[in-house]
Scaffold this motif. Structure first.
Motif, PDB file in Angstrom:
ATOM      1  N   HIS A 158      -1.629   6.046   1.699  1.00 38.20           N
ATOM      2  CA  HIS A 158      -1.734   6.175   3.153  1.00 38.20           C
ATOM      3  C   HIS A 158      -1.821   4.785   3.794  1.00 38.20           C
ATOM      4  O   HIS A 158      -2.740   4.013   3.494  1.00 38.20           O
ATOM      5  N   ARG A 159      -0.877   4.505   4.653  1.00 36.77           N
ATOM      6  CA  ARG A 159      -0.807   3.172   5.279  1.00 36.77           C
ATOM      7  C   ARG A 159      -1.980   2.923   6.227  1.00 36.77           C
ATOM      8  O   ARG A 159      -2.522   1.810   6.267  1.00 36.77           O
ATOM      9  N   ASN A 160      -2.375   3.948   6.993  1.00 33.51           N
ATOM     10  CA  ASN A 160      -3.464   3.744   7.958  1.00 33.51           C
ATOM     11  C   ASN A 160      -4.806   4.093   7.315  1.00 33.51           C
ATOM     12  O   ASN A 160      -5.586   4.862   7.867  1.00 33.51           O
ATOM     13  N   SER A 161      -5.056   3.519   6.156  1.00 30.43           N
ATOM     14  CA  SER A 161      -6.279   3.832   5.406  1.00 30.43           C
ATOM     15  C   SER A 161      -7.203   2.621   5.377  1.00 30.43           C
ATOM     16  O   SER A 161      -6.765   1.487   5.605  1.00 30.43           O
ATOM     17  N   TYR A 162      -8.465   2.896   5.073  1.00 31.27           N
ATOM     18  CA  TYR A 162      -9.424   1.779   4.956  1.00 31.27           C
ATOM     19  C   TYR A 162      -8.954   0.816   3.875  1.00 31.27           C
ATOM     20  O   TYR A 162      -9.113  -0.390   3.988  1.00 31.27           O
ATOM     21  N   PHE A 163      -8.328   1.335   2.802  1.00 29.05           N
ATOM     22  CA  PHE A 163      -7.944   0.458   1.706  1.00 29.05           C
ATOM     23  C   PHE A 163      -6.803  -0.470   2.135  1.00 29.05           C
ATOM     24  O   PHE A 163      -6.866  -1.690   1.949  1.00 29.05           O
ATOM     25  N   ALA A 164      -5.741   0.132   2.732  1.00 28.91           N
ATOM     26  CA  ALA A 164      -4.579  -0.686   3.117  1.00 28.91           C
ATOM     27  C   ALA A 164      -4.935  -1.640   4.262  1.00 28.91           C
ATOM     28  O   ALA A 164      -4.554  -2.815   4.231  1.00 28.91           O
ATOM     29  N   PRO A 225      -2.088 -10.994 -14.736  1.00 24.47           N
ATOM     30  CA  PRO A 225      -0.998 -11.969 -14.718  1.00 24.47           C
ATOM     31  C   PRO A 225      -0.261 -12.008 -16.055  1.00 24.47           C
ATOM     32  O   PRO A 225      -0.773 -11.563 -17.071  1.00 24.47           O
ATOM     33  N   GLY A 226       0.944 -12.559 -16.034  1.00 25.20           N
ATOM     34  CA  GLY A 226       1.737 -12.657 -17.267  1.00 25.20           C
ATOM     35  C   GLY A 226       2.954 -11.789 -17.156  1.00 25.20           C
ATOM     36  O   GLY A 226       2.998 -10.897 -16.311  1.00 25.20           O
ATOM     37  N   ASP A 227       3.896 -12.005 -18.034  1.00 28.20           N
ATOM     38  CA  ASP A 227       5.186 -11.335 -17.933  1.00 28.20           C
ATOM     39  C   ASP A 227       5.079  -9.815 -17.885  1.00 28.20           C
ATOM     40  O   ASP A 227       4.563  -9.201 -18.807  1.00 28.20           O
ATOM     41  N   GLY A 228       5.568  -9.232 -16.801  1.00 24.48           N
ATOM     42  CA  GLY A 228       5.625  -7.767 -16.715  1.00 24.48           C
ATOM     43  C   GLY A 228       4.281  -7.071 -16.627  1.00 24.48           C
ATOM     44  O   GLY A 228       4.211  -5.864 -16.779  1.00 24.48           O
ATOM     45  N   ASN A 229       3.222  -7.814 -16.396  1.00 24.71           N
ATOM     46  CA  ASN A 229       1.895  -7.188 -16.389  1.00 24.71           C
ATOM     47  C   ASN A 229       1.381  -6.826 -15.013  1.00 24.71           C
ATOM     48  O   ASN A 229       0.227  -6.416 -14.879  1.00 24.71           O
ATOM     49  N   SER A 230       2.188  -7.055 -13.989  1.00 24.60           N
ATOM     50  CA  SER A 230       1.692  -6.670 -12.668  1.00 24.60           C
ATOM     51  C   SER A 230       2.625  -5.637 -12.060  1.00 24.60           C
ATOM     52  O   SER A 230       3.847  -5.694 -12.227  1.00 24.60           O
ATOM     53  N   ASN A 231       1.987  -4.685 -11.382  1.00 27.62           N
ATOM     54  CA  ASN A 231       2.719  -3.589 -10.749  1.00 27.62           C
ATOM     55  C   ASN A 231       3.752  -4.178  -9.789  1.00 27.62           C
ATOM     56  O   ASN A 231       3.394  -4.849  -8.828  1.00 27.62           O
ATOM     57  N   PRO A 232       5.053  -3.938 -10.016  1.00 30.85           N
ATOM     58  CA  PRO A 232       6.058  -4.613  -9.192  1.00 30.85           C
ATOM     59  C   PRO A 232       6.270  -4.004  -7.811  1.00 30.85           C
ATOM     60  O   PRO A 232       6.787  -4.667  -6.926  1.00 30.85           O
ATOM     61  N   LEU A 233       5.884  -2.723  -7.621  1.00 29.05           N
ATOM     62  CA  LEU A 233       6.291  -2.084  -6.366  1.00 29.05           C
ATOM     63  C   LEU A 233       5.348  -0.952  -5.958  1.00 29.05           C
ATOM     64  O   LEU A 233       5.148   0.003  -6.714  1.00 29.05           O
ATOM     65  N   SER A 234       4.781  -1.084  -4.763  1.00 34.04           N
ATOM     66  CA  SER A 234       4.023   0.011  -4.141  1.00 34.04           C
ATOM     67  C   SER A 234       4.310  -0.020  -2.651  1.00 34.04           C
ATOM     68  O   SER A 234       4.362  -1.101  -2.063  1.00 34.04           O
ATOM     69  N   HIS A 235       4.454   1.167  -2.067  1.00 34.02           N
ATOM     70  CA  HIS A 235       4.582   1.250  -0.616  1.00 34.02           C
ATOM     71  C   HIS A 235       3.508   2.195  -0.112  1.00 34.02           C
ATOM     72  O   HIS A 235       2.966   2.997  -0.887  1.00 34.02           O
ATOM     73  N   ALA A 236       3.220   2.126   1.189  1.00 36.58           N
ATOM     74  CA  ALA A 236       2.279   3.073   1.787  1.00 36.58           C
ATOM     75  C   ALA A 236       2.919   3.632   3.054  1.00 36.58           C
ATOM     76  O   ALA A 236       3.746   2.965   3.683  1.00 36.58           O
ATOM     77  N   TYR A 237       2.505   4.849   3.422  1.00 41.92           N
ATOM     78  CA  TYR A 237       3.170   5.569   4.514  1.00 41.92           C
ATOM     79  C   TYR A 237       2.153   6.171   5.469  1.00 41.92           C
ATOM     80  O   TYR A 237       1.038   6.517   5.072  1.00 41.92           O
ATOM     81  N   SER A 238       2.593   6.320   6.715  1.00 39.12           N
ATOM     82  CA  SER A 238       1.745   6.981   7.713  1.00 39.12           C
ATOM     83  C   SER A 238       2.105   8.471   7.740  1.00 39.12           C
ATOM     84  O   SER A 238       3.121   8.882   7.175  1.00 39.12           O
ATOM     85  N   ARG A 239       1.297   9.256   8.458  1.00 41.83           N
ATOM     86  CA  ARG A 239       1.609  10.683   8.581  1.00 41.83           C
ATOM     87  C   ARG A 239       2.941  10.873   9.307  1.00 41.83           C
ATOM     88  O   ARG A 239       3.708  11.769   9.001  1.00 41.83           O
ATOM     89  N   ARG A 240       3.207   9.991  10.255  1.00 41.63           N
ATOM     90  CA  ARG A 240       4.478  10.081  10.985  1.00 41.63           C
ATOM     91  C   ARG A 240       5.654   9.787  10.044  1.00 41.63           C
ATOM     92  O   ARG A 240       6.679  10.457  10.077  1.00 41.63           O
ATOM     93  N   ASP A 241       5.493   8.748   9.191  1.00 40.49           N
ATOM     94  CA  ASP A 241       6.551   8.452   8.197  1.00 40.49           C
ATOM     95  C   ASP A 241       6.816   9.691   7.349  1.00 40.49           C
ATOM     96  O   ASP A 241       7.957  10.034   7.045  1.00 40.49           O
ATOM     97  N   ALA A 242       5.707  10.350   6.936  1.00 40.41           N
ATOM     98  CA  ALA A 242       5.838  11.514   6.051  1.00 40.41           C
ATOM     99  C   ALA A 242       6.627  12.615   6.755  1.00 40.41           C
ATOM    100  O   ALA A 242       7.527  13.216   6.163  1.00 40.41           O
ATOM    101  N   ALA A 243       6.296  12.862   8.016  1.00 41.62           N
ATOM    102  CA  ALA A 243       6.999  13.922   8.765  1.00 41.62           C
ATOM    103  C   ALA A 243       8.486  13.599   8.836  1.00 41.62           C
ATOM    104  O   ALA A 243       9.343  14.482   8.696  1.00 41.62           O
ATOM    105  N   ARG A 244       8.805  12.324   9.008  1.00 43.07           N
ATOM    106  CA  ARG A 244      10.223  11.926   9.084  1.00 43.07           C
ATOM    107  C   ARG A 244      10.914  12.098   7.725  1.00 43.07           C
ATOM    108  O   ARG A 244      11.990  12.667   7.636  1.00 43.07           O
ATOM    109  N   MET A 245      10.221  11.635   6.650  1.00 48.57           N
ATOM    110  CA  MET A 245      10.838  11.684   5.314  1.00 48.57           C
ATOM    111  C   MET A 245      11.105  13.118   4.862  1.00 48.57           C
ATOM    112  O   MET A 245      12.046  13.386   4.140  1.00 48.57           O
TER     113      MET A 245
END
Ligand SMILES: C[S@@+](CC[C@H](N)C(=O)[O-])C[C@H]1O[C@@H](n2cnc3c(N)ncnc32)[C@H](O)[C@@H]1O
Length: 287
Positions: A158-164, A225-245
């Motif tokens: 969730h993009r509009n979250s305390y974490f993000a 850190p180190g070769d291939g040891n970090s998550n390469p891709l994460s996205h976050a979405y709003s409720r509006r994004d979800a409704a559109r998707m």
């Protein structure tokens, strides 16, 4: 990018660290992970409604080691687990064998599902399609393979979250920028006492170059850190994004849940915050 995503999850099957100290693949190992999951993230049971899918055909996309899929199977659903990684599927199969459950498994890509159209009553996916490069292709495949009148329950960050907004945007991103400015050689002084996760993200951004995307991706999984040891891709979405998707579905509702922190708050206030600024955005869409 897809190859980097596959390589990362191949060597970091989700939640395996929670079974540290136990024999990997043993009953105790799977039980420890399961206990931790439904204690720390009770919203998963609330949202998945496992018993509701008895005798129905359920596909889990990105099943990882199969913790949620086992609950569907235990409650009588006919299940298929799909994951991009050989290791996730191997461990999910092992978990099913250990508990005497039955299910089918396939190594495949959410963006090109190997199923005929209108094949499943429920498509479930928890914390997966926000890691794939083309989420639009994944949602379109979900829409194709679910039956008319069937449901999809998909959790994305969730993009509009305390974490993000608070932890990553307001604290972590400026904090890492300051660390890189103060210590530009990629080495932090010993006297600087910081949590290991922050030290790791500092090293990762030093190696990959500073970017908000890199920090966000690394902060959403146990990246080192180190070769291939970090998550390469994460996205976050709003409720509006979800409704559109999910607009191709007949109906679509979203629910915000999951606060790992603020346990000291009165339950009513905590619930209020969780339902607005939680970290998980569940989308329930009917075709
Ligand atoms: C954070 S883990 C979540 C695993 C599982 N759903 C759970 O709740 O434990 C992300 C999972 O998504 C899988 N994944 C990422 N991209 C994928 C894709 N394009 N197709 C299928 N699985 C994918 C990874 O292999 C990994 O197992």
């Amino acid at each position: 990018m897809k190859e980097a995503v596959r390589e990362y999850w191949e060597s970091h099957p989700n939640a395996v660290n929670l079974g540290t100290g136990l024999i990997q693949g043993s009953k105790e190992f799977f039980e420890a992970i399961e206990r931790h999951r439904y204690t720390a993230e009770p919203c998963l049971q609330e949202m998945a409604q496992f018993p509701r899918w008895r005798e129905k055909r359920v596909l889990e996309i990105g099943c990882g080691i199969g913790t949620d899929l086992r609950q569907f199977s235990r409650d009588g659903a006919m299940v298929v687990g799909l994951d991009l990684t050989v290791e996730g599927v191997r461990m999910a199969r092992k978990g099913f064998a250990v508990f005497g459950l039955s299910g089918d498994f396939v190594v495949a890509d959410a963006e090109a599902l190997p199923f005929v159209s209108d094949a499943f009553d429920l498509i479930y996916s928890n914390g997966v399609i926000h890691h794939t490069p083309d989420i639009t292709a994944a949602v379109s495949e979900i829409h194709r393979v679910v039956k008319v009148g069937g449901e999809s329950l998909i959790m994305v960050y969730h993009r509009n979250s305390y974490f993000a907004l608070v932890v990553v945007q307001a604290l972590l991103i400026p904090g890492i920028r300051i660390l890189l400015w103060l210590f530009p050689r990629g080495i932090l002084p010993r006297w600087l006492r910081l949590p290991m996760g922050i030290k790791n993200i500092y090293r990762i951004t030093f190696e990959k170059g500073f970017s908000q995307e890199t920090i966000f991706a690394a902060s959403t999984d146990l990246s080192t850190p180190g070769d291939g040891n970090s998550n390469p891709l994460s996205h976050a979405y709003s409720r509006r994004d979800a409704a559109r998707m999910f607009s191709a579905f007949t109906s679509c509702k979203s629910y915000v849940r999951q606060l790992y922190h603020l346990k000291f708050l009165p339950p009513l206030l905590r619930n209020w915050i969780e339902r607005r600024a939680g970290w998980f955005l569940f989308v329930r869409a009917v075709k």
